[in-house]
Design an enzyme around this catalytic site. Structure first.
Site, PDB file in Angstrom:
ATOM      1  N   SER A 131     -28.186 -12.215  26.598  1.00 14.95           N
ATOM      2  CA  SER A 131     -27.120 -13.004  27.200  1.00 14.95           C
ATOM      3  C   SER A 131     -28.533 -14.080  27.934  1.00 14.95           C
ATOM      4  O   SER A 131     -29.676 -13.395  28.551  1.00 14.95           O
ATOM      5  CB  SER A 131     -26.273 -13.003  28.230  1.00 14.95           C
ATOM      6  N   ALA A 132     -28.966 -15.177  27.603  1.00  9.91           N
ATOM      7  CA  ALA A 132     -30.125 -16.078  28.604  1.00  9.91           C
ATOM      8  C   ALA A 132     -30.151 -15.481  30.158  1.00  9.91           C
ATOM      9  O   ALA A 132     -31.099 -15.534  30.911  1.00  9.91           O
ATOM     10  CB  ALA A 132     -29.979 -17.637  29.196  1.00  9.91           C
ATOM     11  N   THR A 133     -29.239 -14.570  30.710  1.00 13.37           N
ATOM     12  CA  THR A 133     -29.299 -14.452  31.899  1.00 13.37           C
ATOM     13  C   THR A 133     -30.065 -13.162  32.692  1.00 13.37           C
ATOM     14  O   THR A 133     -31.056 -12.877  33.087  1.00 13.37           O
ATOM     15  CB  THR A 133     -27.259 -14.233  32.081  1.00 13.37           C
ATOM     16  N   TYR A 155     -23.611  -8.815  36.261  1.00 16.91           N
ATOM     17  CA  TYR A 155     -24.056  -8.272  34.848  1.00 16.91           C
ATOM     18  C   TYR A 155     -24.674  -8.628  34.080  1.00 16.91           C
ATOM     19  O   TYR A 155     -25.068  -8.517  33.186  1.00 16.91           O
ATOM     20  CB  TYR A 155     -22.377  -9.581  34.574  1.00 16.91           C
ATOM     21  N   LYS A 159     -26.916  -6.315  30.760  1.00 19.59           N
ATOM     22  CA  LYS A 159     -27.990  -6.655  29.053  1.00 19.59           C
ATOM     23  C   LYS A 159     -28.639  -6.356  29.280  1.00 19.59           C
ATOM     24  O   LYS A 159     -29.532  -6.122  28.424  1.00 19.59           O
ATOM     25  CB  LYS A 159     -27.452  -8.176  29.679  1.00 19.59           C
ATOM     26  N   ASN A 185     -25.476 -21.090  26.109  1.00 13.66           N
ATOM     27  CA  ASN A 185     -24.201 -21.480  27.238  1.00 13.66           C
ATOM     28  C   ASN A 185     -23.102 -21.902  26.048  1.00 13.66           C
ATOM     29  O   ASN A 185     -22.888 -23.191  25.540  1.00 13.66           O
ATOM     30  CB  ASN A 185     -24.067 -22.841  28.441  1.00 13.66           C
ATOM     31  N   PRO A 299     -23.053 -20.145  44.776  1.00 14.93           N
ATOM     32  CA  PRO A 299     -24.380 -19.230  45.052  1.00 14.93           C
ATOM     33  C   PRO A 299     -24.484 -18.486  43.544  1.00 14.93           C
ATOM     34  O   PRO A 299     -23.557 -18.286  42.824  1.00 14.93           O
ATOM     35  CB  PRO A 299     -23.598 -18.077  46.073  1.00 14.93           C
TER      36      PRO A 299
END
Ligand code: NAD
Ligand code: WQD
Length: 343
Positions: A131-133, A155, A159, A185, A299
């Site tokens: 994920s780009a997260t 989360y 990853k 996304n 947040p």
């Protein structure tokens, strides 16, 4: 090892979920046999007959958990698997903050069990849903794969940890080939409207929220902040059509058979859209007015994030073909045909 579409199974963990089901369709259409392993924690078995209606072929299905070592061993003994596409995981950021242990156990421990079972069975080709997260707060944009990684919630940590595990695994055994795909996304649905995103409860993500407002399931959209340093003050993201994403997986799978080692790739369009631009595109695609109100920032949200998609284009010979209007039209088509999702 050569890729043999019709003979061997591709193991798709989490294949009943949103992205896994669309990828299964693309894999089957390309002539592959798919075996789905899913515990149905966040999906419905009805998706299997929907996939069959689209492709004419029902994927093999094992209801089970990636944390179950014995179950995995039996699965690899029963089926000849040539590669794995690993989607199974929990993905809600807020929930991961409330239940970190569940997230580390399900995502990290589950992935470890899967990789151990694959190693035991001699299956060393993997496409992983990253994920780009993993980039956290971007230091500069667009985000390229060499940007520093800094996950900011449990989360995202899962990853990142799984990426580290896979990097070490590839260093320890040069036969492994791993494509870690960092999605931006994902939105949209299969153009048939037979499969799509069906979140449990109140949607966390923007597109399913908008489409539930459009279909009358929710009153109005809450836009989380209009005081970001962006063109219209709302958050900016890189939305990617789930069918483009699914086709990216097919390309990554093929590439995994032509190379070895760990490769991280961004799957995004490289185009930025604000919350209000997505609302506008949805209204244009659907002809439905979306009521919204501006509320406090959520947040943990970042102001803007979009991909540098060049490395994936170069390595996979793949790029996104579908724009914002098509993403909205297909989300709306799915939502209209299935106002309550698969129920
Ligand atoms: P999803 O929840 O629709 O699909 C995940 C599937 O995995 C579900 O069917 C669920 O039942 C199954 N699952 C979960 N834990 C399992 C376990 N322990 N054993 C077996 N099955 C299990 O999610 P999605 O949107 O399709 O996402 C797929 C993957 O892509 C996830 O790993 C997610 O973290 C990642 N991802 C998603 C997004 C996104 O915005 N949707 C973005 C980046 C990365
Ligand atoms: C997009 C924009 C919100 C809902 C999340 C995960 C990320 C990845 C993808 C898995 C933001 C705004 C949203 C709403 C709003 N998942 N918004 N009202 O936050 O970019 O990413 O999903 O890996 O890890 O964090 O996506 O769709 O939630 O939000 O105004 O009701 O829409 O503030 O600007 P996000 P999103």
């Amino acid at each position: 090892m050569k890729l043999n579409p019709s003979k061997d199974f591709l193991l798709v963990t989490g294949g009943c979920g949103y992205i896994g089901s669309h990828t299964t369709v693309v894999l089957q259409k390309a002539g592959f046999q798919v075996l789905i392993l899913d515990n149905l924690k966040n999906s419905k078995p009805k998706v299997l007959s929907r996939i069959q209606e689209i492709t004419g072929q029902r994927p093999e299905f094992v209801e089970g958990d990636i944390r179950d070592a014995k179950g995995l061993e039996a699965l690899f003994q029963k089926y000849r698997v040539s590669a794995c596409l690993h989607f199974a995981g929990l993905k809600a950021v807020g929930e991961s903050v409330e239940q970190p242990l569940n997230y580390y156990e399900n995502n990290v421990q589950g992935s470890l069990q899967l990789f151990k079972a694959m190693k035991e069975a001699g299956v060393k080709r993997l496409v992983f849903s990253s994920s780009a997260t993993v980039y956290g707060q971007p230091k500069s944009l667009p985000l390229s794969e060499s940007a520093s990684r800094q996950a900011e919630n449990p989360y995202g940590q899962t990853k990142l940890m799984i990426e580290h595990i896979l990097e070490d695994l590839c260093r320890s055994d040069l036969d492994w080939s791993v494509m870690s795909l960092r999605y931006f996304n994902p939105v949209g649905a299969h153009p048939s409207g037979m499969i799509g995103e069906d979140p449990l409860g109140i949607p966390n993500n923007l597109m399913p929220y908008i489409s539930q407002v459009a279909v009358g399931r929710r009153k109005k959209l809450q836009v989380f902040g209009n005081d970001y340093p962006t063109s219209d003050g709302t958050g900016i993201r890189d939305y990617i059509h789930v069918m483009d994403l699914a086709e990216g997986h097919l390309a990554a799978l093929r590439a995994a058979f032509e190379s070895t080692g760990f490769q991280a790739l961004n799957l995004g369009t490289g185009k930025a859209a604000s919350v209000l631009e997505l609302v506008q595109a949805f209204e244009q695609a659907s002809g439905v007015k979306i009521d919204y109100e501006i509320v406090q920032r959520r947040p943990g949200d970042i102001a803007e994030c979009w991909a540098d998609p060049r490395l994936a284009r170069e390595k996979l010979n793949w790029s996104c073909q579908r724009g914002l209007i098509e993403m909205c039209a297909d989300s709306w088509n799915w939502q209209q045909k299935n106002p309550q999702g698969y129920d």
